[in-house]
Write a protein that holds these residues in place. Sequence first.
Motif, short mmCIF file in Angstrom:
data_model
loop_
_atom_site.label_atom_id
_atom_site.label_comp_id
_atom_site.label_asym_id
_atom_site.label_seq_id
_atom_site.Cartn_x
_atom_site.Cartn_y
_atom_site.Cartn_z
N GLU A 121 36.78 28.77 32.46
CA GLU A 121 35.35 28.47 32.44
C GLU A 121 34.66 29.20 33.59
OE1 GLU A 121 35.01 24.24 32.68
OE2 GLU A 121 35.89 23.89 30.69
N HIS A 122 33.42 29.57 33.37
CA HIS A 122 32.58 30.25 34.37
C HIS A 122 33.08 31.66 34.70
CE1 HIS A 122 30.69 26.40 34.81
NE2 HIS A 122 31.82 25.85 35.24
N SER A 123 33.99 32.18 33.90
CA SER A 123 34.49 33.53 34.15
C SER A 123 33.54 34.57 33.57
CB SER A 123 35.87 33.69 33.51
OG SER A 123 35.80 33.47 32.11
N PHE A 124 33.75 35.81 33.98
CA PHE A 124 33.01 36.93 33.40
C PHE A 124 33.94 38.13 33.32
CE2 PHE A 124 30.42 40.74 33.40
CZ PHE A 124 29.47 40.44 32.44
N HIS A 125 34.08 38.69 32.09
CA HIS A 125 35.01 39.80 31.90
C HIS A 125 34.37 41.01 31.24
CE1 HIS A 125 38.43 37.39 33.19
NE2 HIS A 125 37.99 36.42 32.43
N GLY A 126 33.08 40.94 30.87
CA GLY A 126 32.43 42.10 30.28
C GLY A 126 31.60 41.74 29.07
N ARG A 127 30.93 42.76 28.52
CA ARG A 127 29.95 42.54 27.46
C ARG A 127 30.41 42.96 26.07
NH1 ARG A 127 25.39 39.70 29.59
NH2 ARG A 127 25.07 40.40 31.73
N VAL A 136 39.44 36.34 41.97
CA VAL A 136 38.26 35.74 42.58
C VAL A 136 37.13 35.86 41.56
CG1 VAL A 136 36.63 35.74 44.51
CG2 VAL A 136 39.00 36.51 44.88
N GLN A 137 36.61 34.74 41.11
CA GLN A 137 35.52 34.79 40.14
C GLN A 137 34.28 35.38 40.81
OE1 GLN A 137 34.94 30.86 38.42
NE2 GLN A 137 36.37 31.34 36.77
N GLY A 138 33.64 36.35 40.13
CA GLY A 138 32.46 37.00 40.68
C GLY A 138 31.17 36.41 40.17
N GLU A 139 30.79 36.77 38.94
CA GLU A 139 29.56 36.27 38.34
C GLU A 139 29.53 34.75 38.30
OE1 GLU A 139 26.91 37.94 37.01
OE2 GLU A 139 27.70 39.94 37.51
N GLY A 140 30.70 34.14 38.20
CA GLY A 140 30.78 32.69 38.07
C GLY A 140 30.53 31.93 39.35
N GLY A 141 30.32 32.64 40.48
CA GLY A 141 29.96 31.94 41.69
C GLY A 141 30.81 32.20 42.91
N ILE A 142 31.59 33.28 42.93
CA ILE A 142 32.45 33.64 44.07
C ILE A 142 33.44 32.51 44.36
CG2 ILE A 142 32.52 34.73 46.35
CD1 ILE A 142 30.76 36.22 44.39
N TYR A 143 34.28 32.23 43.38
CA TYR A 143 35.32 31.22 43.53
C TYR A 143 36.69 31.89 43.62
CZ TYR A 143 32.16 27.38 42.28
OH TYR A 143 31.14 26.46 42.26
N PRO A 144 37.33 31.88 44.78
CA PRO A 144 38.69 32.42 44.87
C PRO A 144 39.69 31.46 44.23
CG PRO A 144 37.60 32.36 47.03
CD PRO A 144 36.79 31.51 46.10
N ALA A 145 40.73 32.03 43.62
CA ALA A 145 41.83 31.21 43.15
C ALA A 145 42.56 30.61 44.35
CB ALA A 145 42.80 32.05 42.32
N GLU A 146 43.10 29.41 44.18
CA GLU A 146 43.89 28.78 45.23
C GLU A 146 45.35 29.21 45.10
OE1 GLU A 146 43.16 24.63 44.69
OE2 GLU A 146 41.06 24.77 45.37
N LYS A 147 46.02 29.32 46.23
CA LYS A 147 47.40 29.82 46.24
C LYS A 147 48.31 28.98 45.35
CE LYS A 147 51.23 30.94 49.38
NZ LYS A 147 51.52 32.25 48.77
N GLU A 148 48.22 27.67 45.46
CA GLU A 148 49.09 26.81 44.65
C GLU A 148 48.82 27.01 43.16
OE1 GLU A 148 50.43 22.10 44.21
OE2 GLU A 148 48.55 22.61 45.24
#
Length: 408
Positions: free
Chosen positions: A148-154, A205-217
């Motif tokens: 959810e909240h991802s962006f991969h292209g048009r 790291v989600q970009g368009e979705g709000g700058i959310y880095p994945a957590e290591k775990e």
Amino acid sequence: MDGNGGMSGNGEMDEMKRYIEEAEKALLHTYNRYQIVLDRGDGVHLYDLNGKEYLDFAAGIAVFALGYNNKAYNDALKAQIDKLIHTSNYYYNVPAVEAAGKMKKVSGMDRVFFTNSGAEAVEGAIKAARKYAYLKDGCADHEIIAMEHSFHGRTFGALSVTGNPKYREAFEPMIGNVRFARMNDFGSVEALVNDKTCAILLETVQGEGGIYPAEKEFMEQMRALCTEKDILLILDEIQCGMGRTGYMYAWQKYGVKPDIMTTAKALGCGIPVGAFLMTEKVAAHSLSSGDHGTTYGGNPLAAAAVSKVLDLFEENRITDHVREVAPYLERKLEELAGKYDFIEGRRGLGLMQGLVFHKPVGEVIVRALENGLILINAGTNIIRFVPPLIITREDVDTMAERLERSLV
């Protein structure tokens, strides 16, 4: 010219205004463009047709990592233009072979397919994953889990795995068999996995979705799950890759290697080029002759850009520099967040940062432009900071000063 978008003393229309009016008559209206015409760049600065200088903290959406008017980069492209620009993939060319070898070295992946864009790289990754699963059981009904909240292209495939309904709803039906889990919520992923799952796809790291880095775990859990069930882990590094987080690719920070990886944006530093890469295991059991192709992908000009970019990254120790300057940027953003109640806080990795507001940021970005600072958003309430990777502490200070002037 009067420098204010109006008429000059001799009655001639401001050149910038004239080009904007011509663009509005000729170009398809799919962008809400800011009312400036950029003319040239140098280092971390851009200049419009009227000569106004802007400090660029957007880098063409995380593209111009090495800054503008880099002589070594420009000279490499000029030399290749004079030599050979395009031949098609019916033949080998030296720049593509050299660029692929350098990409393997910095990524640790085994096989490279050059595309023209990030969206095309995602398309290829999806096809490779489905072919991998098809060769295992002969079925063509496999599923992909995206976030959810991802962006991969048009494009349709990339849009189908983009986890934001507003981008998809007018263009339904999508390619189908795509399910959406929540970033950093492993339970939500587990709940969607079944015998038909062929791949799990996410931005490190989600970009368009709000700058959310994945957590290591979360990353480690995803890798273990995919390994156990022979599901392909696809990491989209189109924006967060190429040194932006202080690692050549963000997944390297976690020590979690994907089966397929996509990259673009700073890969060519302005020349349109992307790629998807895969392990030898996936390459041997997925796409084969005739399964995928591109007319322009990996042409000598684009490949020469990639090759030179990778050379310059190494020569200038770009990832080391990012690790040195990024903490200073983080501190400056956190200081701003601490001063204003309408700023919630900062998040991000390296030189991919977001400042989260309690209100829409559109007006702030427009005022920043007036104050000579180029910024972009990530969603309605987040200012995204993805500057050229060559910025200095002094540039960060200038950015913070101009941004603060734009907040009031």
